[in-house]
Scaffold this motif. Structure first.
Motif, PDB file in Angstrom:
ATOM      1  N   ASP A   1       3.028   3.503   8.995  1.00 36.87           N
ATOM      2  CA  ASP A   1       2.850   3.422  10.446  1.00 36.87           C
ATOM      3  C   ASP A   1       1.512   2.825  10.869  1.00 36.87           C
ATOM      4  N   ARG A   2       0.741   2.277   9.942  1.00 38.08           N
ATOM      5  CA  ARG A   2      -0.541   1.663  10.298  1.00 38.08           C
ATOM      6  C   ARG A   2      -0.334   0.196  10.665  1.00 38.08           C
ATOM      7  N   THR A   3      -0.990  -0.242  11.722  1.00 42.63           N
ATOM      8  CA  THR A   3      -0.760  -1.575  12.271  1.00 42.63           C
ATOM      9  C   THR A   3      -1.137  -2.690  11.311  1.00 42.63           C
ATOM     10  N   LEU A   4      -2.263  -2.551  10.621  1.00 43.34           N
ATOM     11  CA  LEU A   4      -2.856  -3.671   9.910  1.00 43.34           C
ATOM     12  C   LEU A   4      -2.653  -3.663   8.398  1.00 43.34           C
ATOM     13  N   THR A   5      -1.728  -2.868   7.905  1.00 46.43           N
ATOM     14  CA  THR A   5      -1.439  -2.895   6.478  1.00 46.43           C
ATOM     15  C   THR A   5      -0.009  -2.444   6.232  1.00 46.43           C
ATOM     16  N   GLU A   6       0.525  -2.867   5.097  1.00 45.83           N
ATOM     17  CA  GLU A   6       1.858  -2.441   4.685  1.00 45.83           C
ATOM     18  C   GLU A   6       1.744  -1.177   3.839  1.00 45.83           C
ATOM     19  N   ASN A   7       2.882  -0.505   3.628  1.00 43.78           N
ATOM     20  CA  ASN A   7       2.908   0.725   2.851  1.00 43.78           C
ATOM     21  C   ASN A   7       4.197   0.801   2.059  1.00 43.78           C
ATOM     22  N   TYR A   8       4.366  -0.123   1.103  1.00 38.64           N
ATOM     23  CA  TYR A   8       5.543   0.011   0.232  1.00 38.64           C
ATOM     24  C   TYR A   8       5.489   1.359  -0.473  1.00 38.64           C
ATOM     25  N   SER A   9       4.359   1.678  -1.052  1.00 35.55           N
ATOM     26  CA  SER A   9       4.188   2.953  -1.739  1.00 35.55           C
ATOM     27  C   SER A   9       4.062   4.087  -0.734  1.00 35.55           C
ATOM     28  N   ALA A  10       4.630   5.232  -1.102  1.00 40.67           N
ATOM     29  CA  ALA A  10       4.473   6.425  -0.276  1.00 40.67           C
ATOM     30  C   ALA A  10       3.107   7.065  -0.485  1.00 40.67           C
ATOM     31  N   LEU A  11       2.364   6.572  -1.482  1.00 37.06           N
ATOM     32  CA  LEU A  11       1.107   7.220  -1.844  1.00 37.06           C
ATOM     33  C   LEU A  11      -0.130   6.469  -1.392  1.00 37.06           C
ATOM     34  N   ALA A  12       0.007   5.176  -1.075  1.00 36.12           N
ATOM     35  CA  ALA A  12      -1.172   4.402  -0.677  1.00 36.12           C
ATOM     36  C   ALA A  12      -0.741   3.107  -0.017  1.00 36.12           C
ATOM     37  N   PRO A  13      -1.538   2.590   0.935  1.00 36.61           N
ATOM     38  CA  PRO A  13      -1.230   1.303   1.564  1.00 36.61           C
ATOM     39  C   PRO A  13      -1.522   0.146   0.619  1.00 36.61           C
ATOM     40  N   GLU A  14      -0.984  -1.031   0.959  1.00 37.35           N
ATOM     41  CA  GLU A  14      -1.187  -2.212   0.129  1.00 37.35           C
ATOM     42  C   GLU A  14      -2.655  -2.647   0.118  1.00 37.35           C
ATOM     43  N   VAL A  15      -3.283  -2.614   1.283  1.00 40.97           N
ATOM     44  CA  VAL A  15      -4.701  -2.976   1.417  1.00 40.97           C
ATOM     45  C   VAL A  15      -5.392  -1.832   2.152  1.00 40.97           C
ATOM     46  N   THR A  16      -6.544  -1.428   1.678  1.00 43.08           N
ATOM     47  CA  THR A  16      -7.185  -0.230   2.225  1.00 43.08           C
ATOM     48  C   THR A  16      -8.428  -0.493   3.067  1.00 43.08           C
ATOM     49  N   THR A  17      -8.996  -1.722   2.989  1.00 44.83           N
ATOM     50  CA  THR A  17     -10.208  -2.010   3.761  1.00 44.83           C
ATOM     51  C   THR A  17     -10.110  -3.374   4.425  1.00 44.83           C
ATOM     52  N   ASP A  18     -10.843  -3.533   5.524  1.00 45.90           N
ATOM     53  CA  ASP A  18     -10.871  -4.829   6.192  1.00 45.90           C
ATOM     54  C   ASP A  18     -11.928  -5.724   5.551  1.00 45.90           C
ATOM     55  N   GLN A  19     -12.190  -6.878   6.183  1.00 41.44           N
ATOM     56  CA  GLN A  19     -13.113  -7.857   5.587  1.00 41.44           C
ATOM     57  C   GLN A  19     -14.561  -7.374   5.568  1.00 41.44           C
ATOM     58  N   PHE A  20     -14.839  -6.297   6.302  1.00 44.19           N
ATOM     59  CA  PHE A  20     -16.195  -5.751   6.321  1.00 44.19           C
ATOM     60  C   PHE A  20     -16.324  -4.534   5.402  1.00 44.19           C
ATOM     61  N   GLY A  21     -15.218  -4.163   4.745  1.00 45.88           N
ATOM     62  CA  GLY A  21     -15.233  -2.986   3.897  1.00 45.88           C
ATOM     63  C   GLY A  21     -14.924  -1.702   4.626  1.00 45.88           C
ATOM     64  N   THR A  22     -14.561  -1.812   5.921  1.00 45.80           N
ATOM     65  CA  THR A  22     -14.212  -0.626   6.697  1.00 45.80           C
ATOM     66  C   THR A  22     -12.815  -0.159   6.334  1.00 45.80           C
ATOM     67  N   GLU A  23     -12.651   1.126   6.169  1.00 39.11           N
ATOM     68  CA  GLU A  23     -11.376   1.703   5.751  1.00 39.11           C
ATOM     69  C   GLU A  23     -10.301   1.530   6.827  1.00 39.11           C
ATOM     70  N   ILE A  24      -9.139   1.024   6.424  1.00 41.70           N
ATOM     71  CA  ILE A  24      -8.005   0.907   7.351  1.00 41.70           C
ATOM     72  C   ILE A  24      -6.808   1.744   6.898  1.00 41.70           C
ATOM     73  N   GLY A  25      -6.921   2.317   5.719  1.00 38.95           N
ATOM     74  CA  GLY A  25      -5.847   3.163   5.192  1.00 38.95           C
ATOM     75  C   GLY A  25      -6.323   3.858   3.937  1.00 38.95           C
ATOM     76  N   THR A  26      -5.770   5.033   3.668  1.00 41.99           N
ATOM     77  CA  THR A  26      -6.210   5.820   2.517  1.00 41.99           C
ATOM     78  C   THR A  26      -5.019   6.309   1.715  1.00 41.99           C
ATOM     79  N   LYS A  27      -5.303   6.738   0.504  1.00 42.07           N
ATOM     80  CA  LYS A  27      -4.283   7.363  -0.325  1.00 42.07           C
ATOM     81  C   LYS A  27      -3.816   8.661   0.338  1.00 42.07           C
ATOM     82  N   ASN A  28      -2.568   9.025   0.094  1.00 43.41           N
ATOM     83  CA  ASN A  28      -2.030  10.284   0.590  1.00 43.41           C
ATOM     84  C   ASN A  28      -2.316  11.357  -0.459  1.00 43.41           C
TER      85      ASN A  28
END
Length: 334
Positions: A216-243
């Motif tokens: 449900d996160r706008t800026l990343t995919e989540n094929y895995s139920a445990l973690a998003p495909e990409v976790t940080t933006d171009q500045f290293g800011t977190e956009i998603g985390t492991k469950n």
């Protein structure tokens, strides 16, 4: 305990259909089933046998919905769910806890058509359009500036970072998917026959099923139920985390059984992330994981794409790591 019979209410012909689960009737039947077969509540179990169901939702499992996983047979997810329901009912007294993940999406997400436009303002065609780093660099695709309060320049930089991260990380390239699993929609719901089996199990074993939202996160995919495909933006800011809470729940199992859709995408990616966690702790823990190979199918779009080989390769890798590849008819629960 031997395998239990299938309750009379289960009709395999209805697994590929939409209908309302009659909760009160099934509750009464489950209580009668409990007494008839002398089932114990999970609080009295000496071991923890968990069943993880990945995205067994209408959007993936019914032919009239957006991303039906037909596999090579054309009826993959339907046939998988017939076997899955039978597995749950046969092993009702052995499965302690059922955990269902729910792919969950909103309109404006990076893999939906409305997020992107070409130079003419046209959105990409879902299901056949992939967006690669060179597509952004050439201007073939750009982020739709009408659907965000962020700077178009910043969004473009992020999008380039995102697709490059996918490429560098050996992930599937960004595919534009049809709108699917939309929160609040009927496609988001569990397949009725599977929902019914989960409910029946919960009443018969006094076990509350768990449900885990993903994607449900706008800026990343989540094929895995445990973690998003990409976790940080171009500045290293977190956009998603492991469950981490779900990972902990799964690793606490004495036996973990996994099924769901699609084998080539959300199932394979989830199991891969789980294996990564296991190998960081104790590789021998992989032996307690059982993958129901006849209760999952790969993405196959005839004449367009066939991910069967990728799914098979993933399962071979999981088996080599110590996980058990089994069928739903195997006697796998002690």
């Amino acid at each position: 305990m031997s395998q239990l019979p299938i309750p009379e209410h289960f009709q395999s012909a209805s697994v590929g259909e939409i209908w309302r689960v009659p909760y009160q009737d099934r509750s009464g039947a489950a209580k009668a089933w409990l007494k008839k077969h002398q089932l114990r509540p999970v609080s009295q179990s000496q071991t923890s046998v968990k069943l993880l169901l990945i995205d067994v939702q209408n959007t993936f499992c019914l032919p009239d919905f957006e991303l039906f996983v037909g596999g090579r047979s054309g009826r993959g997810a339907i046939e998988d769910n017939v076997r899955l329901c039978e597995f749950i009912y046969h092993n009702l007294g052995k499965i302690d806890h059922i955990i269902a993940t729910l792919d969950t999406h909103h309109l404006h997400q990076i893999f939906h058509p409305i997020f992107w436009i070409d130079k003419n303002g046209t959105h990409p065609t879902p299901g056949v359009t992939t967006i690669l780093p060179e597509d952004l660099q050439s201007g073939r695709w750009r982020v739709n500036p009408e659907f965000s309060n962020q700077s178009p320049t910043q969004l473009h930089a992020y999008a380039l970072h995102y697709v490059q991260q996918l490429s560098d990380g050996g992930k599937y390239p960004l595919l534009i998917w049809p709108y699917h699993a939309m929160l609040g929609g009927i496609g988001h719901a569990l397949v009725p026959a599977v929902e019914e089996a989960i409910f029946f199990h919960g009443v018969a074993r006094h076990s509350q099923a768990s449900f885990s939202i993903k994607g449900d996160r706008t800026l990343t995919e989540n094929y895995s139920a445990l973690a998003p495909e990409v976790t940080t933006d171009q500045f290293g800011t977190e956009i998603g985390t492991k469950n981490d809470s779900l990972i902990k729940l799964l690793l606490e199992s004495d036996q973990l059984i996994i099924a769901g859709q699609a084998q080539s995408h959300c199932v394979a990616w989830t199991v891969n992330d789980l294996l990564t966690e296991i190998q960081a702790i104790d590789p021998d823990l992989a032996r307690k994981v059982y993958l129901l190979e006849d209760c999952t199918s790969p993405v196959v779009i005839p004449g367009v794409v066939d991910y069967t080989a990728q799914a098979d390769a993933a399962y071979q890798r999981f088996a080599a790591a110590g996980m058990n590849i089994v069928k739903s008819t195997d006697d796998i629960i002690a």
